[in-house]
Design an enzyme around this catalytic site. Sequence first.
Site, PDB file in Angstrom:
ATOM      1  CB  ALA A  72      -1.008   0.030   1.150  1.00  0.00           C
ATOM      2  CB  ALA A  73       4.432   2.039  -0.344  1.00  0.00           C
ATOM      3  N   GLY A  74       2.214   2.558  -2.510  1.00  0.00           N
ATOM      4  CA  GLY A  74       1.733   3.280  -3.693  1.00  0.00           C
ATOM      5  C   GLY A  74       0.360   3.891  -3.459  1.00  0.00           C
ATOM      6  CG  ASP A  75      -2.836   1.450  -2.616  1.00  0.00           C
ATOM      7  OD1 ASP A  75      -2.827   1.616  -3.856  1.00  0.00           O
ATOM      8  OD2 ASP A  75      -2.952   0.335  -2.077  1.00  0.00           O
TER       9      ASP A  75
HETATM   10  O1  RIB Z   1      -1.917  -1.959  -3.053  1.00  0.00           O
HETATM   11  C1  RIB Z   1      -2.025  -2.849  -1.986  1.00  0.00           C
HETATM   12  C2  RIB Z   1      -3.315  -3.594  -2.075  1.00  0.00           C
HETATM   13  O2  RIB Z   1      -3.304  -4.413  -3.206  1.00  0.00           O
HETATM   14  C3  RIB Z   1      -3.588  -4.526  -0.923  1.00  0.00           C
HETATM   15  O3  RIB Z   1      -4.223  -3.896   0.162  1.00  0.00           O
HETATM   16  C4  RIB Z   1      -4.383  -5.639  -1.553  1.00  0.00           C
HETATM   17  O4  RIB Z   1      -5.711  -5.686  -1.118  1.00  0.00           O
HETATM   18  C5  RIB Z   1      -4.298  -5.414  -3.049  1.00  0.00           C
HETATM   19  O5  RIB Z   1      -5.442  -4.889  -3.553  1.00  0.00           O
END
Ligand code: RIB
Length: 314
Positions: free
Chosen positions: A256-259
């Site tokens: 989730a670093a990118g998120d």
């Molecule tokens: O970007 C990370 C996410 O990718 C995770 O939380 C997982 O659910 C996938 O969707």
Amino acid sequence: MVSEKRDLIIVVGSANVDYIMRVPHLPQQGETVAGSGFSQTFGGKGANQAVATARCGGRVALVCSLGGDTLSNRMRSGFEQDGIQTDFLIQAPNTYSGTALILIDPNGNNCIAADPGANYLLTPQQVDRIESLLPRTAVLLVQYEIPPETVARALELATSYGVRTIWNFAPAHPFPYMEKFSQTDILIVNETEAGFLAGMNPPESDMETVEALYRMHELGAETIILTRGVNGSSVLMEGKVAHIEAFPVKAVDSTAAGDVYCGTLAVSLSEGKPLLEAIRFASAASAISVTRWGAQPSAPYRHEIEDFLASRLR
Ligand code: RIB
């Protein structure tokens, strides 16, 4: 006529239940490895980006589709606790939420398999329901863990209202509506996704990165950001490439670093910050996130990002 203040960020995307295991190394084909710790948290690229946006102080509405089970109810409550507007979230009673299996090695690298579950019930018609919000929207953020026609509709509708669009093309897989790249103001990809879109191996050197950026530009997006982990970010904007360094930290989990990067970038841009400043802010937020476990649990709060940035100036 007085125009409305545009301060809303809309995230259209996935929500998943994440099952995370620490492993000594990522297994090869046919190999079994012993785990050294397991946890269940919440994730999904769309939901993670909405959580990062909200914790960073953004006003955010999440458009996503959950299953009808107890875990999905808990996911929804978590969004509400973070102050995310959930009026456009649907819950399908007879299905399960998206599910991700995540393995993490001692350096924080991961590999992920995600089953879409209810995410694939998010239709373009669900996106149409946000139309009344668009005159008040600064940024629409979308990824690619939902059906392609839903992504396409989100970009089209937002563009028709002059909303700035950010498309995190993740994960990389074929997209049938290639003309939608020209309705993308900012395209964000990592090296794997860049390789896929640019039709080359994932770029490693600066030279390959620049080549990938120019190749992706031909798809039609105005600005392209390539996130490169410890090597920072490279951006192609107004015909020029700039490199922004990452903040060195001890990574434990890059999930989730990118998120976090995408969500906090959207907030910074919605506050009127110039792109390069917004990228530095997002880089700080994602640096914090990799020092923590899990997807949503790793998203930092605004004061943490500001303190981190201030500590790097000393
Ligand atoms: O970007 C990370 C996410 O990718 C995770 O939380 C997982 O659910 C996938 O969707």
